[in-house]
Design an enzyme around this catalytic site. Structure first.
Site, PDB file in Angstrom:
ATOM      1  N   TYR A 135       0.818  -1.221   0.000  1.00  0.00           N
ATOM      2  CA  TYR A 135       0.000   0.000   0.000  1.00  0.00           C
ATOM      3  C   TYR A 135       0.847   1.264   0.000  1.00  0.00           C
ATOM      4  O   TYR A 135       0.304   2.362  -0.044  1.00  0.00           O
ATOM      5  CB  TYR A 135      -0.916   0.039   1.220  1.00  0.00           C
ATOM      6  CG  TYR A 135      -2.122  -0.845   1.081  1.00  0.00           C
ATOM      7  CD1 TYR A 135      -1.976  -2.225   1.098  1.00  0.00           C
ATOM      8  CD2 TYR A 135      -3.390  -0.312   0.928  1.00  0.00           C
ATOM      9  CE1 TYR A 135      -3.064  -3.050   0.964  1.00  0.00           C
ATOM     10  CE2 TYR A 135      -4.496  -1.142   0.793  1.00  0.00           C
ATOM     11  CZ  TYR A 135      -4.319  -2.497   0.814  1.00  0.00           C
ATOM     12  OH  TYR A 135      -5.404  -3.317   0.683  1.00  0.00           O
ATOM     13  N   LYS A 202       2.709 -14.167   5.369  1.00  0.00           N
ATOM     14  CA  LYS A 202       2.989 -15.069   4.250  1.00  0.00           C
ATOM     15  C   LYS A 202       4.506 -15.211   4.156  1.00  0.00           C
ATOM     16  O   LYS A 202       5.123 -15.046   3.097  1.00  0.00           O
ATOM     17  CB  LYS A 202       2.367 -14.459   2.974  1.00  0.00           C
ATOM     18  CG  LYS A 202       2.355 -15.358   1.790  1.00  0.00           C
ATOM     19  CD  LYS A 202       1.320 -16.456   1.826  1.00  0.00           C
ATOM     20  CE  LYS A 202       1.493 -17.357   0.629  1.00  0.00           C
ATOM     21  NZ  LYS A 202       0.938 -18.691   0.772  1.00  0.00           N
ATOM     22  N   ASP A 247      -2.712 -18.045   3.988  1.00  0.00           N
ATOM     23  CA  ASP A 247      -3.678 -18.910   3.292  1.00  0.00           C
ATOM     24  C   ASP A 247      -4.274 -19.935   4.243  1.00  0.00           C
ATOM     25  O   ASP A 247      -5.481 -20.203   4.213  1.00  0.00           O
ATOM     26  CB  ASP A 247      -3.049 -19.567   2.055  1.00  0.00           C
ATOM     27  CG  ASP A 247      -1.671 -20.129   2.295  1.00  0.00           C
ATOM     28  OD1 ASP A 247      -0.922 -19.546   3.081  1.00  0.00           O
ATOM     29  OD2 ASP A 247      -1.335 -21.159   1.699  1.00  0.00           O
ATOM     30  N   ASP A 271      -6.467  -6.476   4.996  1.00  0.00           N
ATOM     31  CA  ASP A 271      -7.576  -6.018   4.156  1.00  0.00           C
ATOM     32  C   ASP A 271      -8.464  -7.207   3.797  1.00  0.00           C
ATOM     33  O   ASP A 271      -9.684  -7.187   3.960  1.00  0.00           O
ATOM     34  CB  ASP A 271      -6.988  -5.375   2.894  1.00  0.00           C
ATOM     35  CG  ASP A 271      -8.035  -4.665   2.062  1.00  0.00           C
ATOM     36  OD1 ASP A 271      -9.101  -4.340   2.604  1.00  0.00           O
ATOM     37  OD2 ASP A 271      -7.785  -4.439   0.875  1.00  0.00           O
TER      38      ASP A 271
END
Ligand code: NAI
Length: 380
Positions: A135, A202, A247, A271
């Site tokens: 972002y 991640k 995930d 988000d």
């Protein structure tokens, strides 16, 4: 007599309606809980379309000046004006005041139809880092001189294996930015008696950004909270700190939501996960939120300006009211916040709700924005 000043921005689209219906609920809850002892002094600041109409600017300097000395504010949704080069007002506010923690509590209200079997098992608070990650806005379009130059540098100087024609985005993440967000999540878990903090990342793929976020989180836990937190699988403690790969976390939210309480995560993961969790409990219509820095706490409903229903007395003021309840908790005025939560539960159980909720509550009767606010007030 504690009176707290709240600066508020009405917002665009459905903003004025949800304020008109929702603000009296907040004042009434305070009065019911404390009589005249605790109250809010609401001071309006201009931003968005209303500011443009009155001053010719979307975000007047006067608004920024007041906010730079404020510790409490609340806003309605702000439309991002369509026009070349115009920055989102929301992003500008977050960056100007370094509102680095986006906090969204997500829990189920009985009676709402959800896409899953046990939405009631969800009771999580997501702490999303708000200033870093992809972002940051450092992006170069494929084929531009900037992208080519950067690709050249990465290939020739650093030996990176990437196509010279790539579009390139940069994902910066710092120890400072990660730790201050995770610290907030841990402090919240300890102060509110929550059972765990889960670092969602991640890091298996992006080792030096997402993986570093995880490592900095555990480092912070060891350095500053050694006597208060235990790592998962390393004994029993009041608050467990653990981590999950993003995930896998999406599966966990669906399969074992009861095992998760406070989530601390990076900007993009946050988000996705906060919207997915909101959908799991029945949508964004009742989702409150806050963007916080070290001084300013800026509360806001998580929905946008809903232009297609603006001015039609159809909007749901629930998200604004619940954001207000979060603000009251932030002030330590929990009794008033509890009254509001109980009122929302009672109102949903009685099935007289705005159109968005009526679509999700079998047998519900539809009421307007204004009337919904009145029902919430009557049910306090
Ligand atoms: P949106 O949240 O305004 O609308 C999405 C859908 O939800 C629409 O069907 C809308 O009618 C419905 N909806 C939203 N809030 C509702 C409410 N309180 N009651 C009943 N129905 C509701 O999102 P969208 O359409 O993507 O964005 C519209 C504008 O809002 C854009 O200009 C966007 O930039 C802005 N926006 C501002 C935000 C903020 O200020 N924090 C957040 C999200 C969008």
């Amino acid at each position: 007599m504690p009176q707290k000043t709240v600066y508020f921005i009405e917002g665009d689209g459905i903003g004025p309606e949800v304020w008109a219906a929702g603000r009296p609920v907040l004042d009434a809850a305070l009065e019911k809980a404390y009589g005249k002892a605790n109250s809010l002094d609401w001071q309006e600041l201009l931003a968005g379309e209303k500011a443009f109409r009155e001053t010719g600017e979307y975000l007047p300097q006067a608004t920024l000046d007041v906010l730079s000395g404020a510790d409490l504010a609340m806003k309605g949704p702000l439309q991002t004006p369509v026009g070349k080069g115009f920055r989102s007002l929301n992003v500008t506010l977050r960056q100007t005041f370094d509102l680095y923690a986006c906090i969204r509590p997500i829990k189920y209200f009985n009676g709402i139809e959800s896409p899953v079997k046990r939405p009631d098992l969800v009771d999580m608070v997501v702490f999303r880092e708000n200033t870093e990650d992809v972002y940051a806005g450092i992006e170069y379009k494929s084929g531009t001189p900037e992208a080519k130059r950067l690709a050249d540098f990465l290939r020739s100087e650093l030996g990176a294996n990437l196509d010279a024609e790539s579009g390139i985005g940069i994902k910066p993440m710092t120890e400072k930015g990660s730790k201050r967000l995770i610290k907030r999540a841990i402090d919240f878990a300890l102060d509110s008696g929550r059972s765990s903090v889960t670092l969602v990342h991640k890091g298996n793929i992006m080792k030096h950004t997402e993986g570093a976020f995880r490592a900095w989180g555990y480092e912070l836990a060891e350095q500053e909270y050694a006597d208060k937190l235990v790592r998962e699988g390393e004994g029993n403690g009041p608050v467990v700190i653990k981590d999950r790969i993003a995930d896998a976390m999406f599966q966990e939210c669906l399969m074992r939501p009861e095992q998760y309480s406070v989530i601390a995560t990076t900007n993009l993961n946050g988000d996705y996960i906060s919207d997915a969790l909101a959908a799991q409990v029945g949508g964004l219509g009742l989702a409150p939120g806050v963007n916080m820095g070290d001084r300013l706490a800026f509360f806001e409903p998580t929905h946008g300006t809903a232009p297609t229903i603006a001015g039609k007395d159809m909007a749901n003021p629930g998200s604004l009211v619940l954001s207000g309840a979060m603000m009251l908790e932030h002030l330590g005025w929990n009794e008033a916040a509890d009254l509001i939560h109980a009122s929302v539960e009672k109102t949903i159980a009685a099935k007289k709700v705005t159109v968005d909720l009526a679509a999700q509550i079998p047998g519900a009767q539809q009421v307007g924005c204004k009337e919904f606010g009145e029902i919430l007030m009557a049910n306090l």
